[in-house]
Design a protein around this motif. Structure first.
Motif, PDB file in Angstrom:
ATOM      1  N   GLU A   1     -27.461   8.415 -40.316  1.00  0.00           N
ATOM      2  CA  GLU A   1     -26.824   8.309 -41.536  1.00  0.00           C
ATOM      3  C   GLU A   1     -26.858   6.687 -41.749  1.00  0.00           C
ATOM      4  OE1 GLU A   1     -25.615   9.781 -44.150  1.00  0.00           O
ATOM      5  OE2 GLU A   1     -25.628  11.745 -43.218  1.00  0.00           O
ATOM      6  N   ARG A   2     -26.198   5.859 -41.929  1.00  0.00           N
ATOM      7  CA  ARG A   2     -26.493   4.415 -42.407  1.00  0.00           C
ATOM      8  C   ARG A   2     -26.504   3.520 -41.099  1.00  0.00           C
ATOM      9  NH1 ARG A   2     -22.566   1.682 -46.272  1.00  0.00           N
ATOM     10  NH2 ARG A   2     -21.012   1.338 -44.553  1.00  0.00           N
ATOM     11  N   HIS A   3     -27.676   3.138 -40.847  1.00  0.00           N
ATOM     12  CA  HIS A   3     -27.787   2.154 -39.682  1.00  0.00           C
ATOM     13  C   HIS A   3     -27.366   0.885 -40.277  1.00  0.00           C
ATOM     14  CE1 HIS A   3     -29.563   0.752 -35.938  1.00  0.00           C
ATOM     15  NE2 HIS A   3     -30.343  -0.012 -36.545  1.00  0.00           N
ATOM     16  N   ALA A   4     -28.319  -0.140 -40.325  1.00  0.00           N
ATOM     17  CA  ALA A   4     -27.965  -1.429 -40.900  1.00  0.00           C
ATOM     18  C   ALA A   4     -27.780  -1.204 -42.604  1.00  0.00           C
ATOM     19  CB  ALA A   4     -29.043  -2.359 -40.488  1.00  0.00           C
ATOM     20  N   ASN A   5     -26.967  -2.302 -42.999  1.00  0.00           N
ATOM     21  CA  ASN A   5     -26.644  -2.309 -44.618  1.00  0.00           C
ATOM     22  C   ASN A   5     -27.840  -3.048 -45.216  1.00  0.00           C
ATOM     23  OD1 ASN A   5     -25.269  -1.727 -46.736  1.00  0.00           O
ATOM     24  ND2 ASN A   5     -23.789  -3.126 -46.404  1.00  0.00           N
ATOM     25  N   VAL A   6     -28.954  -2.083 -45.319  1.00  0.00           N
ATOM     26  CA  VAL A   6     -30.005  -2.619 -45.873  1.00  0.00           C
ATOM     27  C   VAL A   6     -30.660  -2.367 -47.152  1.00  0.00           C
ATOM     28  CG1 VAL A   6     -30.593  -3.506 -43.588  1.00  0.00           C
ATOM     29  CG2 VAL A   6     -31.339  -1.158 -44.140  1.00  0.00           C
ATOM     30  N   ARG A   7     -29.848  -1.352 -47.954  1.00  0.00           N
ATOM     31  CA  ARG A   7     -30.344  -0.917 -49.126  1.00  0.00           C
ATOM     32  C   ARG A   7     -29.086  -1.259 -50.244  1.00  0.00           C
ATOM     33  NH1 ARG A   7     -30.596   2.477 -45.064  1.00  0.00           N
ATOM     34  NH2 ARG A   7     -32.767   2.989 -44.482  1.00  0.00           N
ATOM     35  N   LYS A   8     -29.758  -1.842 -51.159  1.00  0.00           N
ATOM     36  CA  LYS A   8     -28.984  -2.196 -52.435  1.00  0.00           C
ATOM     37  C   LYS A   8     -28.017  -1.253 -52.575  1.00  0.00           C
ATOM     38  CE  LYS A   8     -28.836  -4.299 -57.081  1.00  0.00           C
ATOM     39  NZ  LYS A   8     -29.635  -4.879 -57.951  1.00  0.00           N
ATOM     40  N   GLY A   9     -26.329  -1.385 -52.747  1.00  0.00           N
ATOM     41  CA  GLY A   9     -25.545  -0.504 -52.974  1.00  0.00           C
ATOM     42  C   GLY A   9     -25.119   0.052 -51.703  1.00  0.00           C
ATOM     43  N   ASP A  10     -25.264  -0.550 -50.511  1.00  0.00           N
ATOM     44  CA  ASP A  10     -24.755  -0.014 -49.305  1.00  0.00           C
ATOM     45  C   ASP A  10     -25.173   1.409 -49.091  1.00  0.00           C
ATOM     46  OD1 ASP A  10     -23.233  -2.455 -49.457  1.00  0.00           O
ATOM     47  OD2 ASP A  10     -21.520  -1.568 -50.121  1.00  0.00           O
ATOM     48  N   LEU A  11     -26.435   1.629 -49.269  1.00  0.00           N
ATOM     49  CA  LEU A  11     -26.757   3.228 -49.235  1.00  0.00           C
ATOM     50  C   LEU A  11     -27.286   3.430 -47.752  1.00  0.00           C
ATOM     51  CD1 LEU A  11     -28.745   3.551 -52.513  1.00  0.00           C
ATOM     52  CD2 LEU A  11     -26.509   3.907 -52.166  1.00  0.00           C
ATOM     53  N   SER A  12     -26.917   4.721 -47.385  1.00  0.00           N
ATOM     54  CA  SER A  12     -27.385   5.347 -45.980  1.00  0.00           C
ATOM     55  C   SER A  12     -28.863   5.950 -46.261  1.00  0.00           C
ATOM     56  CB  SER A  12     -26.488   6.548 -45.890  1.00  0.00           C
ATOM     57  OG  SER A  12     -26.996   7.226 -44.461  1.00  0.00           O
ATOM     58  N   TYR A  13     -29.514   6.217 -45.502  1.00  0.00           N
ATOM     59  CA  TYR A  13     -30.682   7.051 -45.319  1.00  0.00           C
ATOM     60  C   TYR A  13     -30.506   8.421 -44.445  1.00  0.00           C
ATOM     61  CZ  TYR A  13     -35.425   8.452 -45.619  1.00  0.00           C
ATOM     62  OH  TYR A  13     -36.658   9.388 -45.917  1.00  0.00           O
ATOM     63  N   PRO A  14     -29.961   9.258 -45.115  1.00  0.00           N
ATOM     64  CA  PRO A  14     -29.540  10.494 -44.315  1.00  0.00           C
ATOM     65  C   PRO A  14     -30.615  11.507 -43.708  1.00  0.00           C
ATOM     66  CG  PRO A  14     -29.307  10.936 -46.551  1.00  0.00           C
ATOM     67  CD  PRO A  14     -29.544   9.498 -46.582  1.00  0.00           C
TER      68      PRO A  14
ATOM     69  N   VAL B   1     -18.451   4.322 -46.769  1.00  0.00           N
ATOM     70  CA  VAL B   1     -17.754   3.863 -45.567  1.00  0.00           C
ATOM     71  C   VAL B   1     -17.966   2.428 -45.416  1.00  0.00           C
ATOM     72  CG1 VAL B   1     -17.738   4.245 -43.089  1.00  0.00           C
ATOM     73  CG2 VAL B   1     -17.718   6.127 -44.686  1.00  0.00           C
ATOM     74  N   LEU B   2     -16.955   1.740 -44.805  1.00  0.00           N
ATOM     75  CA  LEU B   2     -17.012   0.264 -44.571  1.00  0.00           C
ATOM     76  C   LEU B   2     -17.976  -0.146 -43.703  1.00  0.00           C
ATOM     77  CD1 LEU B   2     -15.272  -2.592 -44.782  1.00  0.00           C
ATOM     78  CD2 LEU B   2     -14.192  -1.814 -42.628  1.00  0.00           C
ATOM     79  N   TYR B   3     -18.657  -1.175 -43.987  1.00  0.00           N
ATOM     80  CA  TYR B   3     -19.748  -1.745 -43.074  1.00  0.00           C
ATOM     81  C   TYR B   3     -19.210  -3.127 -43.067  1.00  0.00           C
ATOM     82  CZ  TYR B   3     -24.191  -3.680 -41.689  1.00  0.00           C
ATOM     83  OH  TYR B   3     -25.301  -3.968 -40.641  1.00  0.00           O
ATOM     84  N   THR B   4     -18.966  -3.689 -41.772  1.00  0.00           N
ATOM     85  CA  THR B   4     -18.028  -4.764 -41.480  1.00  0.00           C
ATOM     86  C   THR B   4     -18.797  -6.170 -41.394  1.00  0.00           C
ATOM     87  OG1 THR B   4     -18.373  -4.284 -39.215  1.00  0.00           O
ATOM     88  CG2 THR B   4     -16.315  -3.547 -40.007  1.00  0.00           C
ATOM     89  N   PRO B   5     -20.203  -6.333 -40.841  1.00  0.00           N
ATOM     90  CA  PRO B   5     -20.593  -7.821 -40.771  1.00  0.00           C
ATOM     91  C   PRO B   5     -21.593  -8.117 -41.987  1.00  0.00           C
ATOM     92  CG  PRO B   5     -21.806  -6.480 -39.728  1.00  0.00           C
ATOM     93  CD  PRO B   5     -21.031  -5.458 -40.153  1.00  0.00           C
ATOM     94  N   ASN B   6     -21.799  -9.379 -42.067  1.00  0.00           N
ATOM     95  CA  ASN B   6     -23.057 -10.074 -42.885  1.00  0.00           C
ATOM     96  C   ASN B   6     -23.731 -10.778 -41.769  1.00  0.00           C
ATOM     97  OD1 ASN B   6     -22.139  -8.911 -45.254  1.00  0.00           O
ATOM     98  ND2 ASN B   6     -20.341 -10.518 -45.430  1.00  0.00           N
ATOM     99  N   TYR B   7     -24.935 -10.783 -41.893  1.00  0.00           N
ATOM    100  CA  TYR B   7     -25.830 -11.683 -40.880  1.00  0.00           C
ATOM    101  C   TYR B   7     -27.334 -11.415 -41.469  1.00  0.00           C
ATOM    102  CZ  TYR B   7     -26.846  -7.273 -38.554  1.00  0.00           C
ATOM    103  OH  TYR B   7     -27.504  -5.981 -38.123  1.00  0.00           O
ATOM    104  N   GLN B   8     -28.092 -12.482 -41.010  1.00  0.00           N
ATOM    105  CA  GLN B   8     -29.391 -12.521 -41.136  1.00  0.00           C
ATOM    106  C   GLN B   8     -29.650 -12.450 -42.652  1.00  0.00           C
ATOM    107  OE1 GLN B   8     -30.424 -10.215 -37.589  1.00  0.00           O
ATOM    108  NE2 GLN B   8     -32.090 -11.063 -38.207  1.00  0.00           N
TER     109      GLN B   8
END
Length: 506
Positions: A334-347, A473-480
């Protein structure tokens, strides 16, 4: 067909039932053996000496394989740290674990895990370094990491263990996870010219050097595991300890980690336990990491919770030639890093057997490697860890060379809804056969097999393929939180051989 599926799953549940303590005693097996779980962070099959790798040195893993069982078709449930580790602990597939199906989210304590159950049964349990991670276990109801209470080292844990009490210990290395110190591998004398570059990456010196740095950290993991074994051996506890050595997901390189191709999901695995595993056992049956939980609980004579989806490994280890029910394995992400606009997964969902790998990209209009520009984490194409290998492939955009794979498209381009690979002929999964009429029957059969598994395991995406559940689903951090300068990153990287001048990448 429906009744056949029910029969097969009933058989799976039956095989997961605990082995009674009376049976353990009758077989002269310890009622509560120790359990040592050694897990690397981003290590792929076949990077170990016993698998034929000619460069990386893994004497500890090779010893466990020689004195126990080595697996050639072991697969993580998901090619992403936290979902994979959640599946290891609970024996459930990531899509059965709610928010824990994502990276950097929450693991609910309502799903029993083997560490907690063994602790309740009288085991002294603990971990060091990376347990279930990354994510927030406290919001899920845990008071400490699901893999056990923290100890500074195995030595500290072993010293604190009450005399005579069985233990379970989780050693979670952070090797060979990035970032790497460039040139650590070549400085140990590993030969650049001998590196076998997987076919999904360009075979150039800087990629080879990047792989050597990965090998350096694989070797460090192996060495630290060896030190733990030495302590057990000195204490006379080696042979009454179930020792498992493996990884959570694939190597942190393009088209490997966070992907359902073999270099993302196929894992090194060795198990040593002389009372139940003969030395030199080769296992080529398919196993999934959801199988660890029922195996550990059964070995301790404990009841396996009904909600566990995995199947005990002990029947297979007693007769490795019997592959009944283990002719294939199911994979997902499902979602790995939060790397798509809108917090989207790549299922994605997949099924892998001896001959084929079938992958279903459930929302193929999304970017599989993340958005081309940074959204919230990592940088552009953020589901691929930043590295010189990534940068060089990014620099190949729009470049095609006759007779050479389109590395940029393979890594970053959008993918069709279905992918099909003949794995024995195409070990790097480069040629998609899904539209080839010659494979229409194979495609239809695997499509049905995957549908049936998704339905039987209550996968939301069986009925709602484009569900937004894992997007919310919650994604907790912001980095890089920035784009990197591609040209500057490539220019800054230099190979520093033991002799001679530095070698630039371009």
């Amino acid at each position: 067909m429906k009744y056949l599926i029910l029969f097969l799953f009933a058989g799976l549940l039956w095989s997961c039932q605990p082995q009674a303590k009376e049976e353990l005693a009758a077989e002269n097996l310890p009622e509560q053996p120790n359990i040592l779980f050694l897990i690397a962070d981003d290590w792929s099959f076949p990077h170990a000496g016993v698998y034929g790798d000619q460069i990386v040195r893994t004497p500890t893993f090779d010893r466990l394989a020689r004195e126990g069982a080595v697996f050639s078709n072991a697969y993580c449930a998901a090619p992403s740290c936290a979902p994979s580790r959640a599946a290891v602990l609970t024996g459930r597939y990531p899509h059965q674990l709610e928010s824990a199906g994502n990276l950097w989210s929450i693991i609910p304590d309502k799903f029993p895990n083997w560490v907690s159950l063994l602790t309740e049964a009288g085991y002294f349990s603990g971990k060091t370094r990376k347990g279930w991670a990354p994510g927030d276990f406290e919001r899920g109801g845990y008071t400490h990491n699901p893999a056990g209470k923290d100890f500074g080292s195995f030595r500290e844990f072993f010293t604190a263990r009450p005399k005579g009490q069985p233990f379970c210990f989780w050693f979670g290395s952070t090797d060979p996870h990035r970032t790497y110190v460039p040139n650590t591998g070549i400085h140990t004398g590993m030969p650049l010219e001998s590196v076998q570059v997987p076919g999904f990456m360009p075979d150039v010196d800087c990629v080879r050097n990047d792989i050597l740095d990965y090998y350096f950290e694989v070797e460090r993991f192996d060495r630290e595991c060896g030190q733990i074994l030495q302590m057990l051996e000195a204490a006379g506890e080696l042979d009454n300890t179930i020792i498992v050595m493996t990884s959570d997901n694939g190597m942190p390189f393009p088209r490997a980690k966070a992907n359902l191709y073999d270099y993302g999901t196929r894992m090194p695995l060795a198990i040593r336990y002389p009372p139940r595993v003969s030395g030199g056992t080769d296992v080529d049956a398919f196993v999934n990491f959801v199988d660890f939980a029922p195996s550990f609980l059964e070995a301790a004579g404990l009841e396996v919770p009904d909600m566990v989806s995995g199947e005990s490994l002990w029947p297979l280890l007693s007769d490795p030639t019997d592959r009944t029910g283990r002719e294939q394995v199911f994979l997902e992400r499902e979602r790995h890093a939060n790397v798509r606009k809108g917090d989207l997964s790549y299922p994605m969902r997949a099924v892998r057997n001896d001959e084929f790998l079938y992958i279903r990209n459930l929302i193929p209009d999304r970017w599989p490697a993340g958005d081309p520009s940074v959204y919230q984490s990592v940088g552009q194409w953020g589901d691929v860890d930043n590295s010189i290998s990534k940068y060089l492939i990014m620099d190949m955009e729009g470049q095609t060379v006759a007779g050479q794979a389109d590395f940029f498209q393979l890594t970053f381009g959008k993918r069709p809804e279905e992918e099909l690979y003949a794995v024995s002929e195409d070990p790097f999964q480069l040629k998609n056969l899904a539209t080839d009429p010659a494979y229409a029957d194979v495609l239809a059969g695997l499509r049905t097999t995957l549908d049936e598994w998704m339905t039987a395991t209550d996968d939301i995406r069986a009925t709602e393929p484009q569900s937004i559940y894992w997007d919310t689903v919650l994604y907790t951090p912001n980095y890089q939180f920035k784009n990197f300068e591609l040209a500057a990153e490539i220019d800054a990287y230099k190979i520093d051989p033991l002799r001679g001048p530095d070698i630039p990448c371009k």
